[in-house]
Design a protein around this motif. Structure first.
Motif, mmCIF file in Angstrom:
data_model
loop_
_atom_site.group_PDB
_atom_site.id
_atom_site.type_symbol
_atom_site.label_atom_id
_atom_site.label_comp_id
_atom_site.label_asym_id
_atom_site.label_seq_id
_atom_site.Cartn_x
_atom_site.Cartn_y
_atom_site.Cartn_z
ATOM 1 N N GLY A 60 38.359 32.823 39.932
ATOM 2 C CA GLY A 60 38.524 33.006 38.495
ATOM 3 C C GLY A 60 39.840 32.453 38.006
ATOM 4 O O GLY A 60 40.649 31.948 38.771
ATOM 5 N N ASP A 61 40.026 32.565 36.711
ATOM 6 C CA ASP A 61 41.168 31.937 36.076
ATOM 7 C C ASP A 61 41.867 32.976 35.212
ATOM 8 O O ASP A 61 41.311 33.434 34.229
ATOM 9 C CB ASP A 61 40.651 30.786 35.213
ATOM 10 C CG ASP A 61 41.774 30.048 34.525
ATOM 11 O OD1 ASP A 61 42.889 30.605 34.415
ATOM 12 O OD2 ASP A 61 41.537 28.921 34.080
ATOM 13 N N PRO A 62 43.083 33.371 35.605
ATOM 14 C CA PRO A 62 43.752 34.434 34.855
ATOM 15 C C PRO A 62 43.940 34.084 33.377
ATOM 16 O O PRO A 62 43.850 34.955 32.525
ATOM 17 C CB PRO A 62 45.099 34.584 35.555
ATOM 18 C CG PRO A 62 45.248 33.406 36.434
ATOM 19 C CD PRO A 62 43.886 32.907 36.732
ATOM 20 N N GLY A 118 40.894 34.700 31.558
ATOM 21 C CA GLY A 118 40.700 36.141 31.484
ATOM 22 C C GLY A 118 41.488 36.764 30.356
ATOM 23 O O GLY A 118 41.039 37.704 29.718
ATOM 24 N N PHE A 134 52.925 36.722 31.947
ATOM 25 C CA PHE A 134 52.134 35.963 30.985
ATOM 26 C C PHE A 134 52.582 36.225 29.551
ATOM 27 O O PHE A 134 52.251 35.493 28.649
ATOM 28 C CB PHE A 134 50.641 36.288 31.130
ATOM 29 C CG PHE A 134 50.045 35.747 32.394
ATOM 30 C CD1 PHE A 134 50.545 34.588 32.967
ATOM 31 C CD2 PHE A 134 48.981 36.381 33.007
ATOM 32 C CE1 PHE A 134 49.985 34.073 34.131
ATOM 33 C CE2 PHE A 134 48.421 35.878 34.164
ATOM 34 C CZ PHE A 134 48.932 34.726 34.736
ATOM 35 N N GLN A 182 48.729 46.930 35.269
ATOM 36 C CA GLN A 182 48.423 45.905 34.268
ATOM 37 C C GLN A 182 48.462 44.504 34.886
ATOM 38 O O GLN A 182 47.616 43.661 34.601
ATOM 39 C CB GLN A 182 49.424 45.972 33.117
ATOM 40 C CG GLN A 182 49.243 47.195 32.242
ATOM 41 C CD GLN A 182 50.415 47.403 31.286
ATOM 42 O OE1 GLN A 182 51.330 46.586 31.226
ATOM 43 N NE2 GLN A 182 50.390 48.495 30.553
ATOM 44 N N ARG A 196 46.223 39.440 36.859
ATOM 45 C CA ARG A 196 46.484 38.449 37.906
ATOM 46 C C ARG A 196 47.840 37.778 37.749
ATOM 47 O O ARG A 196 47.943 36.569 37.917
ATOM 48 C CB ARG A 196 45.462 37.316 37.857
ATOM 49 C CG ARG A 196 44.086 37.721 38.039
ATOM 50 C CD ARG A 196 43.839 37.929 39.527
ATOM 51 N NE ARG A 196 42.516 38.470 39.654
ATOM 52 C CZ ARG A 196 41.425 37.730 39.549
ATOM 53 N NH1 ARG A 196 41.525 36.458 39.399
ATOM 54 N NH2 ARG A 196 40.256 38.284 39.640
ATOM 55 N N SER A 234 37.551 40.364 34.203
ATOM 56 C CA SER A 234 37.233 39.417 33.138
ATOM 57 C C SER A 234 37.833 38.040 33.429
ATOM 58 O O SER A 234 37.334 37.034 32.958
ATOM 59 C CB SER A 234 37.696 39.945 31.786
ATOM 60 O OG SER A 234 39.054 40.246 31.827
ATOM 61 N N ALA A 235 38.894 38.006 34.253
ATOM 62 C CA ALA A 235 39.476 36.713 34.630
ATOM 63 C C ALA A 235 38.472 35.879 35.422
ATOM 64 O O ALA A 235 38.525 34.651 35.432
ATOM 65 C CB ALA A 235 40.741 36.918 35.459
ATOM 66 N N ASP A 236 37.548 36.550 36.110
ATOM 67 C CA ASP A 236 36.527 35.832 36.874
ATOM 68 C C ASP A 236 35.316 35.529 36.005
ATOM 69 O O ASP A 236 34.718 34.467 36.093
ATOM 70 C CB ASP A 236 36.038 36.684 38.052
ATOM 71 C CG ASP A 236 37.164 37.069 38.971
ATOM 72 O OD1 ASP A 236 38.158 36.331 38.979
ATOM 73 O OD2 ASP A 236 37.061 38.098 39.649
ATOM 74 N N LEU A 237 34.949 36.499 35.191
ATOM 75 C CA LEU A 237 33.710 36.384 34.428
ATOM 76 C C LEU A 237 33.783 35.253 33.400
ATOM 77 O O LEU A 237 32.864 34.443 33.296
ATOM 78 C CB LEU A 237 33.413 37.721 33.732
ATOM 79 C CG LEU A 237 32.052 37.819 33.058
ATOM 80 C CD1 LEU A 237 30.941 37.641 34.085
ATOM 81 C CD2 LEU A 237 31.889 39.167 32.367
ATOM 82 N N PRO A 257 35.428 32.290 33.161
ATOM 83 C CA PRO A 257 35.181 30.930 33.642
ATOM 84 C C PRO A 257 33.729 30.721 34.103
ATOM 85 O O PRO A 257 33.151 29.671 33.863
ATOM 86 C CB PRO A 257 36.135 30.781 34.825
ATOM 87 C CG PRO A 257 37.205 31.783 34.577
ATOM 88 C CD PRO A 257 36.567 32.916 33.843
#
Lengths: 308, 547
Positions: free
Chosen positions: A32-34, A37, A82, A266, A271, B429-432, B434
């Motif tokens: 996945g992509d932080p 997200g 972030f 958090q 991530r 949600s960071a995975d979902l 993308p």
């Protein structure tokens, strides 16, 4: 003694390197992509995505990322969150809260836990003993968030004895209630451990000898028995200090204390590699130092255990 | 992540965004004690002064263009005046920092500013202040979160090139500063809803200080709104605002100041509200509804929001190709049952793609396709040839209720349609995100939509645009949206959007589930609590305090 300490501290360096790398790798291998997200169900334009990936080194291979991170560490740069805050500042700001909370809880465990344990141990089989054993069983069985919300509702809202949440009231007012909640499990454990160890040692030969010599009951209990009985308790309390710092997540959440636990929670969700690694490194340091202090204390409690 | 709202008490004509007649409105139709329909806002003290506290979740930024986070927006609303605002009753456009926003062709828009705007540090608000802010947000390499809000302005592509390319420019060619109070905006295509967009916080102006020290500015933003910062933002603790003395706009605050108390846990925040340490909470958790009703009585209110939940379907999987099967899935879901069991009846079953508070919404637009009818669903399901293989349901772990309602839906699909093999794909949600954006999902997924502006177009374009997550495409739909966007007359535009909605519902690539509602509660120390369903949320300027 000095050489022992120096050796232990040198050992800490590879341990720290290994843990930071491990945590970094763990955060890294998650798919996945932080950045995506962060945006939830919103599209992130490719140009913005590319920029943020560059900013947080998200496109580099793991080893390169880690090397960049370590390079930053040596120049005192812990990376940025972030939200654009330097991780160093975040840790510095929040650390005090967690240390205050952790030490408050630890204080309750040491003082109340040992006192209750001794009281129960000296009155083995009587009502005091049964009361302590019963109460600690209940506390160990109930999850911490139940204890937390109940304490907050009864002592904070209904009775108004303590602030309901937040750190505005400062130490000690704002930390007593969350400290007690955080300590509850460990406190019960310390009490039971002290009691068991004391009961065991009160039957030992050297205690009979001391009694026979005509020493006062007080000398026998405090000077001879308790000193010996505390070795397992001190071991537990040493490790517990680190656990309290790391384990304050739920308590900080319920009582809305902006500490390390809240931040770790958090950051893991978001991530934020650098933040998670930075905080973990600090926690590993606490554990290493706590263990060292415990080892040195053994020598004080039992002269036969010496580190020469 | 949304703001509370109320439903317009009766249908209103869509404000005519007609040529050259736009927004020549009397100043501040929102002043005084504007009661936001169904609000118990007329109670409480009516004297100015005093300060109050509002429960908040930590925002990510306080620089307007850097955030699209609803908590940040609630604070920024107090600090900045955007060019326009939306009427709390029906969402039509009202002037704020701008005196008018006009166009003859829906493509070239002229924004006329009020001449008396000032920032909290004394700097004058000019057309350049707006141009600078918009350019910064639209410039890809800045990585600002609101970047895509500027995609319709001419020149956006030059600021946001593809991967590994340098931007050709850092200024939008479609922005022209004519003079101190005139900004001309050229869009790349006609867009009738543009004035509404200007109510969004990312379109607020920025003073020069925002660019000289961006970090300091984010911790202590200097705006042009009714309130100014009182000390820096204390991360995860509080954000304090105080009345801005130099403010000359239409939102003069009643109270002297407002403090946002920041909570990680909404339950703790609600407990503090009960204990009397917080005055207003606009995001009471649905689970605490019965308690909130009991404790707060008429100081508790539920308002429809624009936020919707849907079940998206992966049309690239041949098993979902048949629209009959998609409709069967929709009819097998017991919306009233789920909203009652999991959201305490606070959320409302959806019968349209858009929320009821949106101009152009029609009750029952979805017809029987969104009504629970297990027998019809089964018949349709069998007619479509049934479903083979495992059904995988995708959702994120951000909130425990997602898994609860997915479980309920899975059981209903099992019982009503006989789909036996259902598994969950629960992830961060960071995975979902993308996975869904790259169309790599292998089954239905939770799709949520929070509105940017209260227009049907925002849902239809946001959810069904050519890059949509379902892999659905229909040239007729795209043509209808383009027709609505170019419409000179509000009514024509709405008709086109409604036809597009009918088409999308007929095809059912995305199943509407329910409409969120927001619960608010407040202490007896405050009055005139007006919370609208649009960008503004809680009207900070209107709250009065007993002191």
């Amino acid at each position: 003694m000095g050489r022992f300490v120096a050796r232990r501290l040198l050992h800490a360096i590879p341990v720290l390197l290994a843990t930071t790398f491990l945590i970094y790798a763990l955060v890294f291998v998650l798919p996945g992509d932080p950045i995506q997200g962060l945006a939830g169900d919103r599209p992130v334009p490719p140009s913005v995505l590319a920029e943020l990936h560059r900013r947080y080194h998200l496109d580099d291979p793991l080893v390169v990322q880690y090397a960049k991170y370590l390079g930053g560490l040596f120049t005192g740069d812990f990376g940025t969150t972030f939200r654009g805050q330097p991780v160093g500042d975040v840790i510095a700001e929040r650390w005090q809260v967690t240390v205050r909370l952790g030490l408050t809880a630890w204080f309750f465990e040491v003082v109340l836990g040992i006192a209750l344990g001794v009281w129960a141990g000296l009155n083995k089989g009587r009502w005091a003993d049964n009361l302590v054993l019963g109460a600690t069983t209940v506390v160990i069985a109930v999850p911490v968030y139940v204890v937390g919300y109940l304490a907050q509702l009864v002592l904070g809202v209904r009775l108004g004895w303590f602030p309901v949440s937040g750190g505005d009231a400062g130490w000690p007012a704002a930390y007593v209630l969350p400290g007690l909640v955080l300590a509850s499990f460990g406190l019960a454990y310390v009490a039971r451990l002290t009691r068991a160890s004391l009961v065991e040692n009160l039957r030992a030969d050297y205690v009979r000898t001391a009694d026979a010599k005509g020493l006062s009951r007080r000398r026998v209990v405090i000077g001879h028995t308790l000193r010996n009985s505390l070795i397992p308790v001190v071991t537990f309390l040493g490790v517990e200090l680190g656990s309290l710092m790391a384990g304050a997540i739920v308590t900080e959440y319920i009582f809305n204390l902006p500490g390390i636990g809240q931040q770790v929670f958090q950051s893991i969700q978001l991530r934020e590699g650098p933040t998670v690694v930075g905080i973990t490194t600090a926690l590993v340091l606490v554990f290493i130092l706590a263990n060292l202090v415990v080892d040195l204390l053994y020598g004080l409690l039992d002269p036969r255990i010496r580190h020469d | 992540m949304h703001t509370p709202r109320h439903r317009p008490s009766h249908a209103r004509p869509w404000p005519a965004l007609a040529a050259a007649t736009l927004l020549a409105l009397a100043l501040c139709a929102c002043g005084g004690t504007a009661d936001g329909g169904g609000n118990s806002a007329d109670q409480g003290p009516g004297t100015p002064g005093g300060t109050y506290t509002v429960a908040l979740t930590e925002p990510n930024h306080l620089t307007p263009g850097q955030t699209t986070d609803s908590y940040a927006i609630q604070v920024i609303q107090g600090l900045f005046d955007t060019p326009v605002t939306l009427d709390p009753k029906d969402g039509h456009v009202l002037p704020l920092a701008a005196a008018s926003v006009e166009s003859t062709d829906q493509k070239v828009w002229t924004v006329k500013l009020r001449p008396d705007g000032v920032f909290h540090n004394g700097e004058k608000v000019t057309a350049q202040s707006f141009a600078d802010a918009w350019n910064a947000a639209a410039y890809g390499p800045n990585g600002w979160e609101s970047n895509y809000y500027f995609a319709q302005i001419e020149g956006y592509a030059d600021l946001n090139p593809g991967k590994d390319q340098q931007p050709k420019s850092d200024k939008l060619s479609g922005l022209k500063v004519v003079d101190d109070t005139t900004l001309q905006v050229t869009l790349s295509a006609p867009f009738s809803q543009f004035p509404m967009l200007l109510a969004f916080t990312a379109f607020a102006p920025l003073p020069r200080a925002a660019f000289t020290d961006p970090k300091a500015f984010d911790a202590h933003p200097i705006g042009n709104g009714p309130f100014q910062m009182d000390g820096d933002w204390a991360h995860d603790q509080k954000i304090a605002l105080t009345k801005a003395p130099a403010y000359a706009g239409s939102r003069k605050p009643m109270a002297d100041g407002v403090t946002f108390k920041i909570f990680t846990s909404k339950d703790t925040a609600f407990t503090e509200l009960q204990a009397g340490n917080v005055d207003i909470m606009t995001t009471v958790p649905a689970a605490r509804a019965p308690e909130a009703k009991r404790s707060f009585g008429d100081r508790y209110s539920v308002r429809p929001s624009g936020t919707m939940d849907y079940l998206g379907l992966p049309l690239w999987d041949p098993r979902f190709k048949n629209p009959d099967l998609r409709r069967a899935l929709s009819m097998a879901i017991d919306r009233p049952g789920v909203t009652q069991a999991i959201y305490n009846g606070v959320f409302k079953p959806a019968d349209s793609i858009v929320a009821p508070m949106i101009p152009g919404h029609r009750d029952g637009a979805c017809g029987e396709a969104c009504a629970y009818d297990p027998a019809k669903a089964k018949a349709l399901f069998d007619k479509a040839g049934g479903f083979s293989g495992p059904l995988e349901l995708y959702f994120s772990n951000s909130d425990p209720t997602y898994e609860q309602w997915m479980t309920a839906v899975a059981n209903q699909l099992k019982q009503n349609l006989g789909i036996q093999d259902i598994t969950f794909k629960k992830m961060a949600s960071a995975d979902l995100g993308p996975i869904l954006n790259k169309r790599q999902g292998t089954g239905p997924y939770r799709q949520n939509w929070v509105i940017d502006y209260p227009s049907m177009q925002n849902y239809l374009d946001g959810l069904y645009n050519p890059d949509n997550r379902m892999g659905w495409s229909d040239p007729q739909f795209d043509a209808l949206i383009a027709r609505g966007n170019a419409a000179k007359d509000g009514k024509d535009g709405l008709a086109a959007y409604q036809q597009a909605e009918d088409l999308a519902l007929q095809q059912m690539p995305l199943i509407p589930l329910w409409n969120w509602q927001d619960q608010s509660a407040w202490s007896d120390k405050v009055g005139h609590v007006l919370i609208d369903p649009y960008v503004t949320g809680l009207h900070l300027d209107q709250v009065t305090v007993r002191h």
